[in-house]
Design a protein around this motif. Structure first.
Motif, PDB file in Angstrom:
ATOM      1  N   LEU A 371       0.848  -1.210   0.000  1.00 48.66           N
ATOM      2  CA  LEU A 371       0.000   0.000   0.000  1.00 48.66           C
ATOM      3  C   LEU A 371       0.876   1.250   0.000  1.00 48.66           C
ATOM      4  O   LEU A 371       0.575   2.239  -0.663  1.00 48.66           O
ATOM      5  N   LYS A 372       1.966   1.196   0.762  1.00 48.52           N
ATOM      6  CA  LYS A 372       2.889   2.340   0.799  1.00 48.52           C
ATOM      7  C   LYS A 372       3.428   2.590  -0.612  1.00 48.52           C
ATOM      8  O   LYS A 372       3.472   3.720  -1.093  1.00 48.52           O
ATOM      9  N   GLY A 373       3.799   1.497  -1.287  1.00 52.14           N
ATOM     10  CA  GLY A 373       4.292   1.634  -2.664  1.00 52.14           C
ATOM     11  C   GLY A 373       3.206   2.188  -3.577  1.00 52.14           C
ATOM     12  O   GLY A 373       3.448   3.063  -4.406  1.00 52.14           O
ATOM     13  N   LEU A 374       1.986   1.694  -3.386  1.00 53.20           N
ATOM     14  CA  LEU A 374       0.860   2.115  -4.237  1.00 53.20           C
ATOM     15  C   LEU A 374       0.645   3.628  -4.141  1.00 53.20           C
ATOM     16  O   LEU A 374       0.344   4.294  -5.125  1.00 53.20           O
ATOM     17  N   LEU A 375       0.837   4.175  -2.923  1.00 54.59           N
ATOM     18  CA  LEU A 375       0.553   5.597  -2.699  1.00 54.59           C
ATOM     19  C   LEU A 375       1.790   6.469  -2.839  1.00 54.59           C
ATOM     20  O   LEU A 375       1.688   7.695  -2.832  1.00 54.59           O
ATOM     21  N   SER A 376       2.963   5.852  -2.972  1.00 52.05           N
ATOM     22  CA  SER A 376       4.181   6.655  -2.852  1.00 52.05           C
ATOM     23  C   SER A 376       4.392   7.594  -4.033  1.00 52.05           C
ATOM     24  O   SER A 376       4.985   8.653  -3.884  1.00 52.05           O
ATOM     25  N   HIS A 377       3.879   7.231  -5.212  1.00 53.53           N
ATOM     26  CA  HIS A 377       4.039   8.132  -6.360  1.00 53.53           C
ATOM     27  C   HIS A 377       3.280   9.429  -6.085  1.00 53.53           C
ATOM     28  O   HIS A 377       3.738  10.513  -6.426  1.00 53.53           O
ATOM     29  N   ALA A 378       2.139   9.305  -5.425  1.00 50.60           N
ATOM     30  CA  ALA A 378       1.316  10.488  -5.132  1.00 50.60           C
ATOM     31  C   ALA A 378       1.796  11.214  -3.893  1.00 50.60           C
ATOM     32  O   ALA A 378       1.861  12.435  -3.858  1.00 50.60           O
ATOM     33  N   LEU A 379       2.133  10.471  -2.849  1.00 58.22           N
ATOM     34  CA  LEU A 379       2.343  11.109  -1.542  1.00 58.22           C
ATOM     35  C   LEU A 379       3.812  11.234  -1.147  1.00 58.22           C
ATOM     36  O   LEU A 379       4.117  11.880  -0.149  1.00 58.22           O
ATOM     37  N   GLN A 380       4.712  10.583  -1.898  1.00 60.25           N
ATOM     38  CA  GLN A 380       6.142  10.621  -1.594  1.00 60.25           C
ATOM     39  C   GLN A 380       6.386  10.248  -0.126  1.00 60.25           C
ATOM     40  O   GLN A 380       5.808   9.294   0.348  1.00 60.25           O
ATOM     41  N   GLU A 381       7.185  11.067   0.569  1.00 62.72           N
ATOM     42  CA  GLU A 381       7.587  10.671   1.921  1.00 62.72           C
ATOM     43  C   GLU A 381       6.474  10.819   2.954  1.00 62.72           C
ATOM     44  O   GLU A 381       6.647  10.462   4.107  1.00 62.72           O
ATOM     45  N   ARG A 382       5.306  11.352   2.554  1.00 66.55           N
ATOM     46  CA  ARG A 382       4.233  11.516   3.524  1.00 66.55           C
ATOM     47  C   ARG A 382       3.496  10.205   3.788  1.00 66.55           C
ATOM     48  O   ARG A 382       2.729  10.103   4.723  1.00 66.55           O
ATOM     49  N   VAL A 383       3.742   9.212   2.944  1.00 72.06           N
ATOM     50  CA  VAL A 383       3.122   7.926   3.249  1.00 72.06           C
ATOM     51  C   VAL A 383       4.190   7.045   3.904  1.00 72.06           C
ATOM     52  O   VAL A 383       5.336   7.011   3.459  1.00 72.06           O
ATOM     53  N   ASN A 384       3.813   6.374   4.988  1.00 74.35           N
ATOM     54  CA  ASN A 384       4.791   5.526   5.673  1.00 74.35           C
ATOM     55  C   ASN A 384       4.110   4.232   6.110  1.00 74.35           C
ATOM     56  O   ASN A 384       2.942   4.000   5.812  1.00 74.35           O
ATOM     57  N   TYR A 385       4.863   3.410   6.838  1.00 77.02           N
ATOM     58  CA  TYR A 385       4.337   2.102   7.218  1.00 77.02           C
ATOM     59  C   TYR A 385       3.195   2.208   8.224  1.00 77.02           C
ATOM     60  O   TYR A 385       2.518   1.243   8.492  1.00 77.02           O
ATOM     61  N   VAL A 386       3.037   3.396   8.800  1.00 79.72           N
ATOM     62  CA  VAL A 386       1.982   3.535   9.798  1.00 79.72           C
ATOM     63  C   VAL A 386       0.702   4.091   9.179  1.00 79.72           C
ATOM     64  O   VAL A 386      -0.393   3.628   9.453  1.00 79.72           O
ATOM     65  N   ASN A 387       0.870   5.083   8.304  1.00 84.46           N
ATOM     66  CA  ASN A 387      -0.355   5.728   7.806  1.00 84.46           C
ATOM     67  C   ASN A 387      -0.835   5.181   6.459  1.00 84.46           C
ATOM     68  O   ASN A 387      -1.858   5.630   5.955  1.00 84.46           O
ATOM     69  N   ALA A 388      -0.105   4.232   5.855  1.00 85.75           N
ATOM     70  CA  ALA A 388      -0.462   3.772   4.503  1.00 85.75           C
ATOM     71  C   ALA A 388      -1.906   3.263   4.453  1.00 85.75           C
ATOM     72  O   ALA A 388      -2.676   3.601   3.549  1.00 85.75           O
ATOM     73  N   ASN A 389      -2.277   2.472   5.477  1.00 84.14           N
ATOM     74  CA  ASN A 389      -3.630   1.926   5.542  1.00 84.14           C
ATOM     75  C   ASN A 389      -4.674   3.030   5.623  1.00 84.14           C
ATOM     76  O   ASN A 389      -5.674   3.014   4.902  1.00 84.14           O
ATOM     77  N   ILE A 390      -4.409   3.989   6.505  1.00 84.02           N
ATOM     78  CA  ILE A 390      -5.360   5.087   6.730  1.00 84.02           C
ATOM     79  C   ILE A 390      -5.468   5.945   5.476  1.00 84.02           C
ATOM     80  O   ILE A 390      -6.563   6.316   5.047  1.00 84.02           O
ATOM     81  N   GLU A 391      -4.309   6.244   4.865  1.00 82.30           N
ATOM     82  CA  GLU A 391      -4.308   7.072   3.646  1.00 82.30           C
ATOM     83  C   GLU A 391      -5.136   6.395   2.551  1.00 82.30           C
ATOM     84  O   GLU A 391      -5.904   7.038   1.856  1.00 82.30           O
ATOM     85  N   ALA A 392      -4.948   5.069   2.417  1.00 82.36           N
ATOM     86  CA  ALA A 392      -5.676   4.340   1.375  1.00 82.36           C
ATOM     87  C   ALA A 392      -7.175   4.430   1.634  1.00 82.36           C
ATOM     88  O   ALA A 392      -7.972   4.685   0.723  1.00 82.36           O
ATOM     89  N   LYS A 393      -7.543   4.275   2.902  1.00 78.65           N
ATOM     90  CA  LYS A 393      -8.967   4.334   3.278  1.00 78.65           C
ATOM     91  C   LYS A 393      -9.522   5.723   2.988  1.00 78.65           C
ATOM     92  O   LYS A 393     -10.577   5.872   2.385  1.00 78.65           O
ATOM     93  N   GLU A 394      -8.779   6.749   3.422  1.00 77.04           N
ATOM     94  CA  GLU A 394      -9.260   8.130   3.234  1.00 77.04           C
ATOM     95  C   GLU A 394      -9.413   8.480   1.765  1.00 77.04           C
ATOM     96  O   GLU A 394     -10.231   9.303   1.387  1.00 77.04           O
TER      97      GLU A 394
END
Ligand SMILES: NC(=O)c1ccc[n+]([C@@H]2O[C@H](COP(=O)([O-])OP(=O)(O)OC[C@H]3O[C@@H](n4cnc5c(N)ncnc54)[C@H](O)[C@@H]3O)[C@@H](O)[C@H]2O)c1
Ligand SMILES: O=C(O)[C@H](O)COP(=O)(O)O
Length: 530
Positions: A371-394
């Motif tokens: 999930l972190k990889g999935l979002l990393s193109h969009a969010l760069q360093e703002r996505v991490n191992y803790v918030n990846a789940n929450i970011e995906a949900k949001e």
């Protein structure tokens, strides 16, 4: 006692937390050569955007366990080198969200009412009411580019001020934008319509000079533009010209291509239509307390042998589990990043299948890494191992996770599939003996290629001549091919071609490739440097 170096101004509350477990040395404004000389004494480094933590600094820091960024952006840290050397990089992805959003709104209002110049004029002994007649934001159109945490907060404030909201964010769903009261539009439409444009996306190769002469030419002469995101998103030379020629009405900048802003920068020569602040977006008492606590606590915990809650590069796992999973985390993150680009970025649904030996409950961190990889193109360093789940949900991404222990072609493999604006695409990957990543299928076509920084894929009909044509076309764009492979299920049936390239793929090349007879579709993927 471990030693922590604090090399940028940090709120005292952070120093107090660190002092519970370490000797803390505060040395701000260190010349780079001095930092390089002393870093080997320290177990942890705490910074803001002022310190450049280069490869050399990390390599010289042979005791370093953790680098804590009291803020969001880690663009001043060589994260790949830190990862390679097992140095944890942590940040505070949300501590200064409100501060940065409020700064952008303050800039918008200041621009509208010429507050900085009016203030200067009164303090200079004048009483000039005529030169500072402004405009209202009420009922005006605000174009928000990048509707993440800060962009969303700006949206809620602007809505309360009676503004009409447009947004451009290629990685966000229409529904999420609507929830925030924004109409999601194409960038050109936003450029043409907006009275105010505010930028809230990361600086990436995609966003570098997104606001250039061509973009500025599309705007109205009454448009005012605000950048509290990152320097480099606006082409400063082009902005100065546009302001001088009256192509737009004003601009307010908090961030610059080079910081500190050079003394001789032409930006400094403009009048009341340009407002400049010295990277103050996060500089509120509240934000500085938030980020100092957030990051100091993580440094303290890591020095005590506990996991960090907001690691940018390495998840907080038990060391034995980490050792076992580390290569698979990188595999998952790479494949996640890869498939999100194939699907076109704005992901609606995501399926991860853990196969073979990975089909256990212990492999949950692998799902997070994907999930972190999935979002990393969009969010760069703002996505991490803790918030990846929450970011995906949001972001409204529908995530499905399945396991299949019966797949045995590799010890463990991952099948990722994502649906986005470019349709549904899938990729499978595994590790070879020495933990080398292999992509073993794309869209169910079998291949065997290592991921590389610049990649090109085509879906085509397997027929003579097609490979040569693509080769010549890339040659004509001066793009060098490092390797090429074709995967097919049937001779002269459908096939995929996978090319690893030495050079970035120039704009416009994909439309040329899809004109080649037999090519059905073409995609590019750019992966981070490792
Ligand atoms: N001035 C300051 O002091 C200050 C303080 C904090 C953050 N920032 C900067 O503000 C920016 C936004 O931070 P955030 O916390 O809201 O980040 P975020 O990750 O929550 O949001 C960023 C948004 O940008 C979008 N995006 C990515 N690529 C895009 C593109 N090509 N075009 C349009 N949108 C794109 C993403 O989908 C995401 O929604 C970052 O650049 C951050 O570094 C500056
Ligand atoms: O990335 C960030 O958090 C902001 O740009 C703030 O940077 P600063 O901590 O140096 O003010």
């Amino acid at each position: 006692m471990p030693k922590v170096l604090v090399s940028d101004p940090i709120d005292q509350v952070g120093i107090d937390i660190l002092s519970q477990v370490a000797q803390v040395d505060v040395k701000t404004n260190l010349p780079p050569e001095e930092l390089l000389q002393i870093i080997s004494d320290y177990d942890a480094l705490m910074i803001r955007s002022g310190t450049r933590v280069t490869k050399e600094v990390i390599e010289a820091g042979n005791q370093l366990k953790i680098i804590g960024r009291a803020g969001v952006g880690v663009d001043n840290v060589d994260v790949p080198t830190a990862t390679r050397r097992g140095v944890l990089v942590v940040n505070s992805p949300e501590g200064n969200t409100v501060a940065a959003a409020e700064h952008a709104v303050a800039m918008m209002l200041s621009l509208s009412r010429y507050i900085p110049d009016a203030n200067q004029s009164v303090k200079g002994g004048q009483w000039d009411r005529k030169s500072f007649t402004g405009v209202e934001v009420y009922k005006k159109t605000l174009g928000i580019v990048g509707l993440g945490k800060i962009g969303s907060h700006v949206a809620s404030i602007a809505r309360a001020m009676g503004m009409r909201l447009l947004a451009y964010d290629p990685y966000l769903s229409m529904e999420r934008a609507e929830q925030l009261g924004c109409q999601l539009v194409e960038l050109d439409f936003l450029f043409q319509e907006a009275d105010y444009i505010t930028l809230h996306m990361p600086k990436t190769p995609e966003t570098y000079h997104l606001i250039n002469a061509e973009a500025l030419n599309k705007m109205k002469p009454t448009t005012r533009i605000i950048n509290c995101a990152r320097g480099g998103i606006i082409d400063e030379e082009a902005l100065v010209e546009a302001l001088k020629q009256g192509k737009i009405a004003g601009a307010a900048l908090d961030v610059y291509e080079q910081e500190p802003l050079q003394a001789e920068s032409s930006l400094r020569s403009l009048g009341k239509q340009l407002i400049l602040t010295p990277h103050l977006g996060a500089s509120t008492e509240e934000a500085q307390v938030n980020v100092a606590i957030d990051v100091a606590e993580q440094i303290r915990d890591v020095l005590l042998g506990l996991p960090a809650r907001s690691a940018v590069n390495i998840p907080g796992l038990r060391p034995d589990l980490m050792e076992k999973l580390r290569p698979y985390l990188l595999l998952a993150e790479t494949l996640g990043n890869f498939v999100s680009q194939l699907a076109g970025g704005r992901i609606e649904s995501f399926h991860i299948k853990l196969q073979g030996d990975l089909a256990t409950n212990e492999s949950q961190p692998i799902v997070i890494a994907a999930l972190k990889g999935l979002l990393s193109h969009a969010l760069q360093e703002r996505v991490n191992y803790v918030n990846a789940n929450i970011e995906a949900k949001e972001r409204g991404i529908h995530v499905v996770e399945t396991r299949d222990a019966t797949v045995k072609d590799y010890t463990g493999s991952l099948l990722l599939s994502a649906t986005g604006p470019l349709g549904t695409h899938s990729v499978t990957g595994a590790l070879l003996g020495d933990n080398e990543i292999r992509i073993t299928s794309i869209d169910e076509f079998p291949i065997n290629v290592p991921p590389s920084r610049y990649m090109l894929f085509t879906l085509h009909r397997d027929m003579p001549g097609i490979i040569g044509k693509i080769g010549s076309l890339l040659g004509s764009f001066n793009v060098n091919i490092a390797s090429m492979q074709v995967g097919r299920k049937l001779v002269r049936g459908d096939a995929v071609m996978v090319l690893s390239l030495d050079d970035p793929i120039p704009d416009g090349i994909l439309s040329e490739i899809t004109k080649v007879n037999g090519i059905r579709d073409a995609y590019t993927v750019t992966l981070p440097e490792n």
